[in-house]
Design a protein around this motif. Structure first.
Motif, PDB file in Angstrom:
ATOM      1  N   LEU A  52       0.851  -1.186   0.000  1.00  0.00           N
ATOM      2  CA  LEU A  52       0.000   0.000   0.000  1.00  0.00           C
ATOM      3  C   LEU A  52       0.885   1.234   0.000  1.00  0.00           C
ATOM      4  N   ALA A  53       0.365   2.325  -0.523  1.00  0.00           N
ATOM      5  CA  ALA A  53       1.140   3.564  -0.570  1.00  0.00           C
ATOM      6  C   ALA A  53       1.334   4.122   0.830  1.00  0.00           C
ATOM      7  N   PRO A  54       2.516   4.662   1.130  1.00  0.00           N
ATOM      8  CA  PRO A  54       2.701   5.353   2.402  1.00  0.00           C
ATOM      9  C   PRO A  54       1.853   6.618   2.431  1.00  0.00           C
ATOM     10  N   THR A  55       1.352   6.929   3.609  1.00  0.00           N
ATOM     11  CA  THR A  55       0.503   8.122   3.733  1.00  0.00           C
ATOM     12  C   THR A  55       1.337   9.238   4.350  1.00  0.00           C
ATOM     13  N   CYS A  56       1.053   9.628   5.557  1.00  0.00           N
ATOM     14  CA  CYS A  56       1.761  10.742   6.193  1.00  0.00           C
ATOM     15  C   CYS A  56       3.174  10.335   6.591  1.00  0.00           C
ATOM     16  N   SER A  57       4.150  11.191   6.294  1.00  0.00           N
ATOM     17  CA  SER A  57       5.549  10.899   6.605  1.00  0.00           C
ATOM     18  C   SER A  57       5.896  11.117   8.068  1.00  0.00           C
ATOM     19  N   GLN A 216       4.031  11.580  -1.046  1.00  0.00           N
ATOM     20  CA  GLN A 216       2.908  11.065  -0.274  1.00  0.00           C
ATOM     21  C   GLN A 216       1.953  10.294  -1.175  1.00  0.00           C
ATOM     22  N   GLY A 217       1.627   9.074  -0.740  1.00  0.00           N
ATOM     23  CA  GLY A 217       0.746   8.226  -1.513  1.00  0.00           C
ATOM     24  C   GLY A 217       1.399   7.552  -2.690  1.00  0.00           C
ATOM     25  N   SER A 218       2.737   7.649  -2.808  1.00  0.00           N
ATOM     26  CA  SER A 218       3.398   7.104  -3.990  1.00  0.00           C
ATOM     27  C   SER A 218       4.668   6.332  -3.667  1.00  0.00           C
ATOM     28  N   SER A 219       5.683   6.986  -3.098  1.00  0.00           N
ATOM     29  CA  SER A 219       6.973   6.328  -2.886  1.00  0.00           C
ATOM     30  C   SER A 219       7.764   7.081  -1.832  1.00  0.00           C
ATOM     31  N   ALA A 220       8.863   6.474  -1.404  1.00  0.00           N
ATOM     32  CA  ALA A 220       9.755   7.121  -0.444  1.00  0.00           C
ATOM     33  C   ALA A 220      11.156   6.572  -0.635  1.00  0.00           C
ATOM     34  N   THR A 221      12.148   7.434  -0.445  1.00  0.00           N
ATOM     35  CA  THR A 221      13.548   7.019  -0.489  1.00  0.00           C
ATOM     36  C   THR A 221      14.240   7.543   0.754  1.00  0.00           C
TER      37      THR A 221
END
Length: 541
Positions: A52-57, A216-221
């Motif tokens: 699932l996409a990550p929401t709030c960082s 937000q709602g897509s990806s994170a690095t």
């Protein structure tokens, strides 16, 4: 009660309990699917596939496991919790004292710790974190974090490395709460922002990784934090993390995730299903599994609406759910049937399977005795009211829809008509907060029995919308005042029994985290709450 760091030896981090060992394996320290791999090798980028996409960082506002996999890495907490024993251990705080009445918690911070913007981790930073949760984020934005700080008066900083946290009532659960990512310590540059601004991916923590990019709602690095040297004693090594970067990509389809792992497009993936295991293992990978502590998945009725107002209906429904069929038909051997109001890995868990075990005949008899009579279509009714109700749920866990469809069939066999009401996260949260539902289906992860208070407490979220139940209210209140662990465990056990006795929860299955890892990945571990810890992870070259 006083804790000093030198009273404990430095333990090595352990994985959670494994299920179905013949099929599922785990990576231990310095070992992997093909045996010993030598000393850890620093460097490299681990590519991780989220379901699932990550929401709030912001760790304080993060709710889903997939989001917490990301946010946990950028923030340290005052304490940590050992995943095997449940013991609370040092982290940012090297020692602490708890007042006899469990109202004041004094933490002595490690010297020389900094946030990634170079500012020092001080008692004032602790104060600003907790003040912001209570006064800026509030319960709607950060319900778990706010519940951990119920009764918060404030934090005093008599010197830069001493934080004295005070409550207006006993709060024995707070020591364990101080180990959670929701109460992780962030820099003032972050805590000064609004709740929405804190979700945009520029959060500044003291953790072993920092945000390199967050969509937000897509990806994170994430990128390795240079100079990190204050890890928890639960961690298996000291110094910087081994990985240079972690790339989190969203891959919703299970088959695509496992295929990407097998074809070396990803190094590890979330929610590896039993049918994915052969493909993962065929290329030398494994599936690592741990059960989540806390509240197992279950149905929480609103006791003010429709037929669920009748305690007999709720008691019958506890018996009408065939939990093992849910595991065998929908999920697989890495999951286990829930046996009570708390998941089995939760400290002070009580097995209540003899009381809620599947028995459709008993369920029918309870409904008969309560005056619920089957109609021509098999659905029962009483005084002109059909035994019909809705279950509000989200797709935060991929198996929710299939599980509830099977429960719908099971409950129909005893004469109950269930409507499944799926909602997007925003709608689900709004309806949950306003108690606009007949019942909720969800789980909640926490390695402490106080999770019962936060969800069932009359003065807390009270998702049953119930009135007073004095014995339950007393047990939930008293466990907060019990500084003695054994006495507290007994009170939590009583609360579990009373939740089931009053039909306030219909447990179904325990959530398990099942992740697929390639044969290059070593020492990717679960922490006490079943979330991932990437600090010790490394890639075999």
């Amino acid at each position: 009660m006083t804790y000093r760091e030198n009273t404990l030896k430095r333990p090595v981090a352990l994985l959670g309990t494994l299920a179905a060992a013949a099929t599922l394996a785990a990576c231990g320290s310095g070992a992997g699917p093909e045996g010993p791999a030598g000393p850890p090798q620093p460097g490299g980028t681990l590519r991780y596939g989220l379901s699932l996409a990550p929401t709030c960082s912001d760790p304080a506002q993060a709710g889903t496991n997939q989001t917490l996999y990301v946010t946990r890495q950028i923030v340290d907490s005052l304490t940590d919790q050992h995943p095997d024993t449940g013991a609370v251990t040092p982290w940012l705080a090297q020692s602490w004292e708890v007042s006899p009445d469990a109202k004041v918690f004094t933490f002595h911070l490690r010297p020389g710790v900094t946030f990634s913007d170079g500012t020092a981790v001080t008692a004032t930073a602790v104060q600003k974190n907790f003040d912001a949760i209570v006064r800026t984020l509030t319960g709607a934005k950060a319900p778990l974090a706010a519940s951990y700080l119920a009764g918060y008066i404030g934090t005093a900083a008599p010197d830069p490395l001493t934080a004295r946290v005070e409550f207006d009532r006993p709060n024995a659960q707070f020591l364990q709460a101080s180990s959670t990512p929701q109460l992780g310590i962030l820099a003032e540059a972050t805590t000064a922002k609004s709740a929405d601004e804190r979700c945009l991916g520029d959060n500044i923590g003291s953790g072993p990784f920092t945000y390199a990019e967050y969509r937000q709602g897509s990806s994170a690095t994430l990128a390795k934090r240079a100079g990190y040297s204050w890890g928890s004693p639960v961690f298996a090594h000291r110094g910087e993390a081994y990985l240079d970067r972690i790339e989190f990509r969203v891959v919703p389809e299970s088959g695509v995730r496992s295929g990407s792992l097998s074809s070396d497009q990803l190094d590890a993936i979330s929610d590896a299903l039993p049918q994915d295991a052969p493909q993962i293992e065929a290329t030398g990978g494994t599936v690592q599994v741990t059960s989540n502590p806390g509240l197992p998945f279950g149905i929480q009725p609103n006791v003010t609406r429709g037929p669920l107002r009748d305690p007999a209906v709720r008691t019958a429904l506890e018996r009408a759910v065939d939990r093992q069929e849910l595991v065998d038909t929908v999920l697989g051997p890495q999951f286990r049937a829930a046996d009570g109001a708390l998941a089995s890995k939760t400290p002070a868990h009580v097995d209540l399977s003899t009381q809620i075990g599947y028995d459709a005949d008993t369920a029918r008899r309870v409904l008969d005795q309560a005056g619920w009579v089957p109609g021509s279509d098999g659905i029962r009714a009483k005084d002109g009211v059909r035994l019909s109700f809705g279950i509000l749920f989200s797709r935060a866990f991929a198996g929710n829809q299939a599980i509830l469809e099977l429960i719908q069939q099971q409950l129909r066999k005893v004469g109950a008509d269930v409507r499944l009401e799926v909602a997007a996260d925003a709608e689900y949260t709004a309806r949950q907060n306003s108690k606009d539902y007949d019942s909720l289906y969800y789980n909640l992860t926490r390695a402490d029995g106080d999770i019962l208070r936060t969800q069932f407490g009359l003065a807390d979220r009270n998702l049953n919308a119930r009135g007073p139940i004095p014995p339950l209210d007393q047990a939930l209140s008293d466990q907060l005042q019990a500084a003695d662990p054994a006495a507290r465990a007994q009170l939590i056990g009583r609360a579990q029994q009373l939740v089931i006795d009053n039909g306030l929860y219909i447990p179904t299955i325990e959530l398990s985290q099942a992740i697929g890892v390639s044969n290059k990945v070593r020492d990717l571990k679960f922490e006490a709450s079943g979330r991932l810890q990437f600090y010790d992870a490394w890639l075999r070259k």
